[in-house]
Motif scaffolding. Structure first.
Motif, PDB file in Angstrom:
ATOM      1  N   SER A  17       0.866  -1.186   0.000  1.00  0.00           N
ATOM      2  CA  SER A  17       0.000   0.000   0.000  1.00  0.00           C
ATOM      3  C   SER A  17       0.898   1.229   0.000  1.00  0.00           C
ATOM      4  O   SER A  17       1.531   1.542   1.016  1.00  0.00           O
ATOM      5  N   ARG A  20       1.113   4.354   2.698  1.00  0.00           N
ATOM      6  CA  ARG A  20       1.681   4.245   4.043  1.00  0.00           C
ATOM      7  C   ARG A  20       3.070   4.871   4.132  1.00  0.00           C
ATOM      8  O   ARG A  20       3.495   5.304   5.202  1.00  0.00           O
ATOM      9  N   TYR A  21       3.810   4.924   3.037  1.00  0.00           N
ATOM     10  CA  TYR A  21       5.161   5.474   3.064  1.00  0.00           C
ATOM     11  C   TYR A  21       5.155   6.998   3.231  1.00  0.00           C
ATOM     12  O   TYR A  21       6.158   7.577   3.630  1.00  0.00           O
ATOM     13  N   PHE A  24       2.538   7.104   7.257  1.00  0.00           N
ATOM     14  CA  PHE A  24       3.024   6.495   8.494  1.00  0.00           C
ATOM     15  C   PHE A  24       4.150   7.285   9.172  1.00  0.00           C
ATOM     16  O   PHE A  24       4.140   7.425  10.401  1.00  0.00           O
ATOM     17  N   TYR A  83       9.487   3.027   7.257  1.00  0.00           N
ATOM     18  CA  TYR A  83       8.509   3.524   6.292  1.00  0.00           C
ATOM     19  C   TYR A  83       9.066   4.663   5.446  1.00  0.00           C
ATOM     20  O   TYR A  83       8.672   4.823   4.282  1.00  0.00           O
ATOM     21  N   ASP A 285      -5.033  -2.347   2.228  1.00  0.00           N
ATOM     22  CA  ASP A 285      -5.151  -0.916   2.543  1.00  0.00           C
ATOM     23  C   ASP A 285      -5.867  -0.706   3.878  1.00  0.00           C
ATOM     24  O   ASP A 285      -5.437   0.101   4.707  1.00  0.00           O
ATOM     25  N   GLN A 288      -3.643  -1.570   6.847  1.00  0.00           N
ATOM     26  CA  GLN A 288      -2.678  -0.522   7.195  1.00  0.00           C
ATOM     27  C   GLN A 288      -3.329   0.565   8.052  1.00  0.00           C
ATOM     28  O   GLN A 288      -2.717   1.079   8.992  1.00  0.00           O
ATOM     29  N   MET A 292      -2.542   1.891  12.160  1.00  0.00           N
ATOM     30  CA  MET A 292      -2.466   3.256  12.680  1.00  0.00           C
ATOM     31  C   MET A 292      -3.388   3.432  13.882  1.00  0.00           C
ATOM     32  O   MET A 292      -3.016   4.057  14.875  1.00  0.00           O
TER      33      MET A 292
END
Length: 363
Positions: A17, A20-21, A24, A83, A285, A288, A292
């Motif tokens: 996904s 997230r980079y 996150f 990440y 997705d 992820q 969080m």
């Protein structure tokens, strides 16, 4: 197509996904700052309460819950780096195992300690005389030791097994930490999937017990409404009901979504189902996002403390009152000093004016 050392094809695509980079690192940076500050303050307050001999069973649970949150928070800088490097683990395999284990320890220590806090509050509401006559410190210590022993024992497989997986993606070697099991053998994939479902079953049982305890607390408080007449009784009932709501909200927001998605997600990323690519991507997705939400747990736990015990609330309120009084006193002192300085300045100015009049030429 190359073949992995365990006999499975190397060409299986890692389900990722991309969002997230970007998301996150920002999110976990905020959690790190706020979580470290909030839990250090909570630990400081709990320490002061211990020095004041105000420590009892529930504060033992809260102290251990704070320690579990701090373990998770201290590991966040490594995950932030992971990440930021787009899912590439730049550290050793040992650090991967430790940081992954800290995430597991925080999650399930938090779940268990919130569960025993709920049971403790249920016991205090339904057996008030017993709760008031003894602090049951020994029971708190024993229960805490059992929780830590159980959680750490469950973490051993993560600590003794390799945590990193190397993959050749887009011409570069990417090292994943506790990710990328798509090239494992079917036996290992099913073992991973079964482990996830055992954890989900364990969580469902604990969550059911938490719901039952908090529903019984709410029912008992509603039945006691007529007996607890007066302003103080209503205030205590309000705080107790607030604690019930906060604990349930922490579970529903932080833990329930992750464990609902965990099973289907594990089957999707391990390629154990015939689902189409769009469904598998959607599950990943959503998974992820639930990770969080679990990170919010270490921010919400100090809120639970405020509703769980009056002495914690009272200590916080007293500190805020002292700070506000200190500001008022400093403002008053500054105002008084300014007024004194102004009066002194006027007196000096009058003296200068008098001297000027005296020194003026007489006609």
């Amino acid at each position: 197509m190359t073949v992995h050392g365990n006999g499975s094809p190397e060409g299986n695509k890692f389900l990722d996904s991309e969002f997230r980079y970007t998301l996150f690192p920002v999110f976990y940076s905020l959690v790190f700052i706020l979580g470290l500050t909030g839990n250090c303050c909570a630990l400081f307050v709990l320490r002061k309460m211990r020095e004041a001999k105000a420590i009892n069973e529930i504060r033992i649970y809260m102290t251990n819950l704070t320690v579990a949150d701090l373990l998770f928070v201290t590991a966040l800088p490594l995950w932030i780096s992971y990440y930021k490097e787009r899912g590439h683990w730049a550290f050793s395999d040992a650090l991967c195992r430790i940081t992954g284990s800290m995430f597991f320890i925080n999650t399930y220590c938090s779940i268990l300690f919130l569960a025993v806090i709920s049971f403790n509050r249920y016991w205090a509401v339904t057996q008030p005389l017993d709760a008031a006559s003894s602090d049951h410190r020994l029971r708190g210590i024993v229960v805490s030791v059992v929780i830590w022993f159980t959680t750490l024992s469950a973490t051993i497989p993560y600590l003794i097994s390799p945590g990193i997986n190397e993959h050749n993606e887009t011409g570069a070697v990417i090292i994943r930490c506790f990710e990328g099991y798509q090239n494992e053998t079917m036996d290992h994939k099913w073992w991973v999937a079964k482990t996830h479902f055992v954890i989900i079953g364990f969580f469902a049982l604990v969550f059911l017990l938490v719901l039952i305890c908090n529903l019984l607390i709410g029912r008992t408080l509603m039945l006691q409404q007529a007996k607890q007449a007066g302003r103080q009784g209503r205030r205590l009932k309000k705080h107790a009901m607030s604690m019930v709501c906060v604990v349930v909200v922490v579970f529903v927001v932080c833990f329930v979504p992750h464990h609902v998605v965990q099973g289907p997600w594990a089957m999707a990323v391990l390629e154990l189902t015939g689902w189409e690519e769009g469904t598998r991507q959607w599950l990943n997705d959503v998974h992820q996002i639930t990770l969080m939400l679990m990170g919010l747990n270490c921010l919400l736990d100090p809120v639970v403390y405020c509703f769980a015990t009056r002495k914690f609330r009272r200590y916080i309120c007293n500190r805020f009152r002292k700070l506000s009084r200190g500001r008022m006193c400093s403002r008053y002192t500054a105002s008084t000093r300014a007024s004194t300085d102004s009066q002194q300045h006027n007196q000096n100015l009058n003296q200068v004016q008098l001297r000027s009049v005296e020194d003026a030429p007489k006609w």
